[in-house]
Design an enzyme around this catalytic site. Sequence first.
Site, PDB file in Angstrom:
ATOM      1  N   GLY A  20      45.793  50.663  42.284  1.00  0.00           N
ATOM      2  CA  GLY A  20      46.529  50.612  43.550  1.00  0.00           C
ATOM      3  C   GLY A  20      47.930  51.190  43.429  1.00  0.00           C
ATOM      4  NE  ARG A  24      50.691  48.179  35.899  1.00  0.00           N
ATOM      5  CZ  ARG A  24      50.509  46.873  35.704  1.00  0.00           C
ATOM      6  NH1 ARG A  24      49.352  46.352  35.924  1.00  0.00           N
ATOM      7  NH2 ARG A  24      51.484  46.125  35.269  1.00  0.00           N
ATOM      8  NE  ARG A  43      52.567  60.256  54.085  1.00  0.00           N
ATOM      9  CZ  ARG A  43      52.825  59.651  55.244  1.00  0.00           C
ATOM     10  NH1 ARG A  43      53.090  58.366  55.286  1.00  0.00           N
ATOM     11  NH2 ARG A  43      52.803  60.335  56.363  1.00  0.00           N
ATOM     12  NE  ARG A  87      40.411  47.401  43.953  1.00  0.00           N
ATOM     13  CZ  ARG A  87      41.689  47.089  43.677  1.00  0.00           C
ATOM     14  NH1 ARG A  87      42.541  48.033  43.337  1.00  0.00           N
ATOM     15  NH2 ARG A  87      42.112  45.840  43.730  1.00  0.00           N
ATOM     16  CB  SER A  90      45.248  42.412  40.067  1.00  0.00           C
ATOM     17  OG  SER A  90      45.905  42.754  41.258  1.00  0.00           O
ATOM     18  CG  ASP A 204      46.585  36.004  42.364  1.00  0.00           C
ATOM     19  OD1 ASP A 204      46.799  37.211  42.181  1.00  0.00           O
ATOM     20  OD2 ASP A 204      45.951  35.574  43.334  1.00  0.00           O
ATOM     21  NE  ARG A 217      51.496  39.865  36.674  1.00  0.00           N
ATOM     22  CZ  ARG A 217      50.844  39.586  37.810  1.00  0.00           C
ATOM     23  NH1 ARG A 217      50.223  40.516  38.461  1.00  0.00           N
ATOM     24  NH2 ARG A 217      50.832  38.370  38.297  1.00  0.00           N
TER      25      ARG A 217
HETATM   26  N1  HPA Z   1      44.620  38.364  47.758  1.00  0.00           N
HETATM   27  C1  HPA Z   1      44.346  39.651  47.973  1.00  0.00           C
HETATM   28  N2  HPA Z   1      44.403  40.567  47.032  1.00  0.00           N
HETATM   29  C2  HPA Z   1      44.743  40.187  45.798  1.00  0.00           C
HETATM   30  C3  HPA Z   1      45.030  38.871  45.495  1.00  0.00           C
HETATM   31  C4  HPA Z   1      44.956  37.909  46.524  1.00  0.00           C
HETATM   32  O1  HPA Z   1      45.200  36.706  46.324  1.00  0.00           O
HETATM   33  N3  HPA Z   1      45.354  38.812  44.183  1.00  0.00           N
HETATM   34  C5  HPA Z   1      45.257  40.064  43.695  1.00  0.00           C
HETATM   35  N4  HPA Z   1      44.869  40.898  44.668  1.00  0.00           N
END
Ligand code: HPA
Length: 234
Positions: A20, A24, A43, A87, A90, A204, A217
């Site tokens: 994304g 990175r 951009r 892709r 995270s 997370d 990370r």
């Molecule tokens: N929500 C949406 N996208 C994400 C999240 C999340 O909690 N964590 C990492 N990508």
Amino acid sequence: MTPHISAKLGEIAETVLLPGDPLRAKWAAETFLDDAVCINQVRGMLGFTGTWKGNPVTIHGSGMGMPSLSIYANELISTYGAKTLIRIGSCGAMQESVGIRDVILAMTSTTLSTPSRGIMRELNYAPCADYGLLQAAHTSAASKGSKIHVGGIYSSDVFYDERPDLNEQMERHGILAVEMEAAELYTLAARHGCRALAVLTVSDHLKTHEALPAEDRERSFGDMVEIALEAAFR
Ligand code: HPA
């Protein structure tokens, strides 16, 4: 060359990794590719092409969310001839059995909507990963000792979600994790006869509220780059 990518024809490889975050993409290209050259910065969305074990590879940012990913994936496929799109990103875990740092290989992705909704209309299309890529990514992730989950995820349009009742239903139905891009990537790949996969690391946890420490990370991102490259060329 396209509204959002300034690369010349021939400067983008058939295999494209899509993190994304554009920075990175830069880090991954500089760390894992030989002879990486920046081929896009329109951009601030950076893309690089180089080689991995002699194989041409492009690593290009997708931005956050399906509308952004859709722009880049459409242009990479239709104008530049990308054929394999992976892709790397995270996700937030939605099951107790999924832990921080675990690797998720998304077999399919549930959504409320994707940018393809307009053509699907009443159809609830089930976006699906390429099985060969998924199997190869599993072999690669297992060789690193990663804890791996293969199954369904949720591609959300919102990060700040105000529908906890929906999360309850998804949890009941075994959805492993939430992110914001895979469903549209799989849909576009299917439409254009390409291979696609999402390799995700849990950053997370929606239930325990744990988060991946900052120092971990980079290492987990690096593992995903290697898993994606090994899957693409296995
Ligand atoms: N929500 C949406 N996208 C994400 C999240 C999340 O909690 N964590 C990492 N990508």
